[in-house]
Design a protein around this motif. Structure first.
Motif, PDB file in Angstrom:
ATOM      1  N   LYS A 233      16.814  74.726   3.825  1.00  0.00           N
ATOM      2  CA  LYS A 233      17.593  75.365   4.889  1.00  0.00           C
ATOM      3  C   LYS A 233      18.091  74.332   5.890  1.00  0.00           C
ATOM      4  O   LYS A 233      17.392  73.360   6.196  1.00  0.00           O
ATOM      5  CB  LYS A 233      16.729  76.379   5.640  1.00  0.00           C
ATOM      6  N   LEU A 234      19.285  74.582   6.426  1.00  0.00           N
ATOM      7  CA  LEU A 234      19.810  73.742   7.508  1.00  0.00           C
ATOM      8  C   LEU A 234      18.799  73.683   8.645  1.00  0.00           C
ATOM      9  O   LEU A 234      18.243  74.700   9.047  1.00  0.00           O
ATOM     10  CB  LEU A 234      21.105  74.326   8.070  1.00  0.00           C
ATOM     11  N   GLY A 235      18.570  72.485   9.174  1.00  0.00           N
ATOM     12  CA  GLY A 235      17.671  72.322  10.310  1.00  0.00           C
ATOM     13  C   GLY A 235      16.210  72.200   9.951  1.00  0.00           C
ATOM     14  O   GLY A 235      15.363  72.064  10.842  1.00  0.00           O
TER      15      GLY A 235
ATOM     16  N   GLU B  44      10.579  75.086   8.958  1.00  0.00           N
ATOM     17  CA  GLU B  44      11.895  75.670   8.701  1.00  0.00           C
ATOM     18  C   GLU B  44      12.345  76.468   9.913  1.00  0.00           C
ATOM     19  O   GLU B  44      11.518  77.069  10.605  1.00  0.00           O
ATOM     20  CB  GLU B  44      11.851  76.603   7.490  1.00  0.00           C
ATOM     21  N   PRO B  45      13.640  76.500  10.162  1.00  0.00           N
ATOM     22  CA  PRO B  45      14.141  77.318  11.271  1.00  0.00           C
ATOM     23  C   PRO B  45      13.924  78.801  10.979  1.00  0.00           C
ATOM     24  O   PRO B  45      13.862  79.212   9.817  1.00  0.00           O
ATOM     25  CB  PRO B  45      15.629  76.971  11.331  1.00  0.00           C
ATOM     26  N   SER B  46      13.814  79.587  12.037  1.00  0.00           N
ATOM     27  CA  SER B  46      13.552  81.025  11.883  1.00  0.00           C
ATOM     28  C   SER B  46      14.795  81.808  11.482  1.00  0.00           C
ATOM     29  O   SER B  46      14.690  82.925  11.009  1.00  0.00           O
ATOM     30  CB  SER B  46      12.973  81.591  13.183  1.00  0.00           C
ATOM     31  N   SER B  47      15.966  81.220  11.677  1.00  0.00           N
ATOM     32  CA  SER B  47      17.217  81.904  11.341  1.00  0.00           C
ATOM     33  C   SER B  47      18.305  80.859  11.090  1.00  0.00           C
ATOM     34  O   SER B  47      18.131  79.677  11.418  1.00  0.00           O
ATOM     35  CB  SER B  47      17.649  82.820  12.492  1.00  0.00           C
TER      36      SER B  47
ATOM     37  N   MET C  55      21.312  75.966  12.733  1.00  0.00           N
ATOM     38  CA  MET C  55      22.563  75.351  13.184  1.00  0.00           C
ATOM     39  C   MET C  55      22.388  74.679  14.542  1.00  0.00           C
ATOM     40  O   MET C  55      22.958  73.620  14.796  1.00  0.00           O
ATOM     41  CB  MET C  55      23.673  76.401  13.215  1.00  0.00           C
ATOM     42  N   MET C  56      21.566  75.274  15.411  1.00  0.00           N
ATOM     43  CA  MET C  56      21.291  74.653  16.714  1.00  0.00           C
ATOM     44  C   MET C  56      20.512  73.349  16.537  1.00  0.00           C
ATOM     45  O   MET C  56      20.773  72.363  17.233  1.00  0.00           O
ATOM     46  CB  MET C  56      20.508  75.613  17.618  1.00  0.00           C
TER      47      MET C  56
ATOM     48  N   HIS D 107       8.794  61.677  16.839  1.00  0.00           N
ATOM     49  CA  HIS D 107       9.238  62.061  18.186  1.00  0.00           C
ATOM     50  C   HIS D 107      10.589  62.785  18.101  1.00  0.00           C
ATOM     51  O   HIS D 107      10.806  63.814  18.734  1.00  0.00           O
ATOM     52  CB  HIS D 107       9.412  60.828  19.092  1.00  0.00           C
ATOM     53  N   PHE D 108      11.511  62.201  17.320  1.00  0.00           N
ATOM     54  CA  PHE D 108      12.858  62.741  17.173  1.00  0.00           C
ATOM     55  C   PHE D 108      12.830  64.178  16.633  1.00  0.00           C
ATOM     56  O   PHE D 108      13.440  65.080  17.208  1.00  0.00           O
ATOM     57  CB  PHE D 108      13.675  61.823  16.246  1.00  0.00           C
ATOM     58  N   THR D 109      12.106  64.407  15.526  1.00  0.00           N
ATOM     59  CA  THR D 109      12.100  65.758  14.951  1.00  0.00           C
ATOM     60  C   THR D 109      11.396  66.754  15.865  1.00  0.00           C
ATOM     61  O   THR D 109      11.829  67.900  15.975  1.00  0.00           O
ATOM     62  CB  THR D 109      11.479  65.781  13.536  1.00  0.00           C
ATOM     63  N   ASN D 110      10.333  66.336  16.536  1.00  0.00           N
ATOM     64  CA  ASN D 110       9.659  67.251  17.460  1.00  0.00           C
ATOM     65  C   ASN D 110      10.535  67.579  18.670  1.00  0.00           C
ATOM     66  O   ASN D 110      10.488  68.702  19.176  1.00  0.00           O
ATOM     67  CB  ASN D 110       8.307  66.690  17.892  1.00  0.00           C
ATOM     68  N   LEU D 111      11.341  66.623  19.110  1.00  0.00           N
ATOM     69  CA  LEU D 111      12.292  66.893  20.189  1.00  0.00           C
ATOM     70  C   LEU D 111      13.306  67.955  19.736  1.00  0.00           C
ATOM     71  O   LEU D 111      13.613  68.887  20.475  1.00  0.00           O
ATOM     72  CB  LEU D 111      13.009  65.616  20.613  1.00  0.00           C
ATOM     73  N   ILE D 112      13.803  67.829  18.524  1.00  0.00           N
ATOM     74  CA  ILE D 112      14.773  68.781  17.982  1.00  0.00           C
ATOM     75  C   ILE D 112      14.158  70.179  17.872  1.00  0.00           C
ATOM     76  O   ILE D 112      14.751  71.170  18.280  1.00  0.00           O
ATOM     77  CB  ILE D 112      15.271  68.333  16.580  1.00  0.00           C
ATOM     78  N   VAL D 113      12.962  70.269  17.330  1.00  0.00           N
ATOM     79  CA  VAL D 113      12.342  71.571  17.030  1.00  0.00           C
ATOM     80  C   VAL D 113      11.662  72.204  18.244  1.00  0.00           C
ATOM     81  O   VAL D 113      11.823  73.397  18.501  1.00  0.00           O
ATOM     82  CB  VAL D 113      11.330  71.431  15.872  1.00  0.00           C
ATOM     83  N   PHE D 114      10.916  71.411  19.002  1.00  0.00           N
ATOM     84  CA  PHE D 114      10.085  71.960  20.079  1.00  0.00           C
ATOM     85  C   PHE D 114      10.575  71.628  21.485  1.00  0.00           C
ATOM     86  O   PHE D 114       9.992  72.092  22.468  1.00  0.00           O
ATOM     87  CB  PHE D 114       8.642  71.481  19.921  1.00  0.00           C
TER      88      PHE D 114
END
Length: 136
Positions: free
Chosen positions: A3-5, A56-59, A64-65, A87-94
């Protein structure tokens, strides 16, 4: 299908490397080998050893965000202890940069240096044990 994201993780020597899937078999990750946050193919990202999806993103909207946030950070500089791939991925997700691998390594290195009769050896051994502990 990825999935995207989604957050992807691939093994690199004795650590894990993380990135955000942005579609069309591409990932945005933060790597010192590519000058910081950059686009890469999945094969380049994973070194042909594969990857796992850790989040994985919830939607579709959430995914997309995440992709938009990752693209907004393209070109940001890599810093091992304060802004690495995790750090980068946690910034994006959380919404906050953090690295379990770095935290474990620093904690164990400090403890190793404190309790060892040979502080430098204790520091190094502790750092390695911390990285190993972060993988579980």
């Amino acid at each position: 299908m990825t999935k995207l994201g989604s957050v992807l993780r691939t093994p690199k020597q004795f650590i894990f490397h993380y990135g955000i899937y942005v579609g069309d078999n591409h990932v945005i990750d933060n790597s010192p080998h590519h000058g910081g946050v950059a686009f890469r193919t999945i094969d380049d990202f994973s070194g042909n050893v594969g990857f796992t999806i850790t989040n994985e993103p919830s939607s579709l909207r959430d995914g997309m965000m995440r992709v938009k946030r990752a693209k907004d950070l393209l070109g940001c500089q890599y810093r091992l202890l304060s802004y690495n791939c995790e750090h980068f991925t946690n910034l994006i997700v959380f919404g906050r940069p953090s690295s379990k691998q770095v935290s474990h390594a620093i904690t164990c290195a400090t403890l190793g240096a404190t309790v060892s009769k040979r502080p430098l050896f204790g520091f190094c051994a502790g750092a390695v044990l911390g990285l190993i502990a972060a993988q579980t």
